[in-house]
Scaffold this active site. Structure first.
Site: not given
Ligand code: UT7
Length: 334
Positions: A112, A253, A283
């Site tokens: 990215c 980004h 993204n």
């Molecule tokens: O471009 C390159 C660099 N990339 C980035 O900068 C991305 C950086 N990371 C992020 O933007 C975030 O970490 C994400 C958007 C990918 C994820 O958000 P988060 O707030 O970190 O969520 P998480 O992965 O901790 O998930 C929280 C909960 C989980 O459930 P439990 O384990 O708490 O029960 C996930 O399973 O949300 C769940 N979850 C979803 N729920 C509904 C994960 N994806 C989804 C989804 N819909 N699509």
């Protein structure tokens, strides 16, 4: 000699993938996606087209805007992690399609951060006096490496391309002023493609294991992204004696609206100083920054002398920021 942007263009495919569409594909919902990421829809390129198609469309728009023949280009750099094929380079495919008959070119794989890396290297080819006209493209067809059964990643990514033309100027007050770029392989396990490279070439097994898709452990990437983008941006401003008030636009980004907001807050910027279009495109990896820049320019929001800061974070990890002074007046039609 300084390097200025003299044209900027972008291309996004027409086909939209909305949050409502994704609700039918994986266990997710619009509310989760919007509150956790800020994304509402993404663009998806036709299956039979590759990244070079979008790169060429964006480059043609930039050339038209400038009234420049592709023959005038000395160099084409394509930042991408989704080349049409492992080799030849996407730059070669773009060169042929544009009939840019007097240049060389290469691809740059910086995740990215790829576009910022490409802009920094292109500016140095110009500052050295070696080249006069360089096409810098950020383009990715993320839909080609996204697993649409994995809700952790499929809601995030889209396809797009953006291109700028960099040229030489004697004006010491315009163009690329400074940059900070970093790489740290510590991050390799958090954002990568598990198979398909020389370490683990494609086999039936790797395909069955779905190892040719992008893998991301989002949380550690999230934390490092805020820190990496904010720190390099703040250092650049400070060492160039600029305050947040001096900045016309931060073009970050576009990976997550919460990351963008946190970086803006750390830099003490007002909302109108931060470019945001993640809601409409998601993204698009190397394309996010030139795509956002192109849209702001088209809207007529930039004028000569404006300070602009690009900042990015991505796979590797790679991260960094680049500071420049805008050199174009007015706006451009699509
Ligand atoms: O471009 C390159 C660099 N990339 C980035 O900068 C991305 C950086 N990371 C992020 O933007 C975030 O970490 C994400 C958007 C990918 C994820 O958000 P988060 O707030 O970190 O969520 P998480 O992965 O901790 O998930 C929280 C909960 C989980 O459930 P439990 O384990 O708490 O029960 C996930 O399973 O949300 C769940 N979850 C979803 N729920 C509904 C994960 N994806 C989804 C989804 N819909 N699509």
């Amino acid at each position: 000699m300084r390097a200025i942007i003299t044209a900027v263009g972008h291309y996004v495919p027409e086909n939209k993938l909305t949050n409502a569409d994704l609700e039918k594909m994986v266990d997710t919902n619009d509310e989760w996606i919007v509150t956790r990421t800020g994304i509402r829809e993404r663009r998806i390129l036709d299956k039979d087209k590759g990244t070079s198609y979008m790169a060429v469309c964006a480059a043609e728009k930039a050339l038209n805007q400038r009234g420049m023949s592709a023959d005038e280009l000395d160099l084409i750099i394509v930042a991408t992690v989704t080349p049409d094929m492992m080799f030849p380079t996407t730059a070669a495919l773009v060169q042929e399609a544009l009939a840019a008959n007097n240049c060389w070119g290469y691809d740059l794989s910086g995740g990215c951060t790829g576009f910022v890396c490409a802009l920094s290297t292109a500016s140095q080819f110009i500052e050295s006096g070696r080249h006069k006209k360089v096409m810098v493209i950020g383009a990715d067809k993320m839909s080609a490496i996204t697993n649409y059964q994995d809700r952790n990643t499929c809601i995030l990514f889209g396809d797009a391309a953006g291109a700028v033309i960099l040229e030489a100027t004697d004006d010491p007050d315009l163009g690329v002023k400074d940059f900070i770029l970093r790489v740290d392989g510590f991050g390799k396990k958090y954002l990568y493609m598990k198979a398909g490279g020389s370490l683990k070439p494609a086999t039936h097994q790797t395909v069955e294991n779905e190892e040719h898709y992008l893998y991301q452990d989002g949380k550690p990437v999230f934390k490092q992204a805020i820190n990496g983008m904010a720190t390099t941006s703040a250092t650049l401003l400070e060492r160039n004696n600029l305050s947040s008030h001096d900045l016309r636009l931060l073009v970050p980004h576009q990976a997550n609206l919460r990351i963008i907001d946190a970086v803006g807050k750390k830099l003490k910027l007002n909302p109108e100083q931060v470019a945001i279009n993640i809601d409409r495109y998601g993204n698009t990896t190397a394309a996010t920054i030139p795509l956002a820049l192109s849209e702001y320019y088209q809207q007529g929001d930039l004028k000569i002398g404006d300070w602009i800061l690009f900042t990015a974070f991505g796979a590797g990890f790679t991260w960094g920021s680049l500071l420049m002074r805008w050199a174009l007046n007015g706006s451009a039609s699509d």
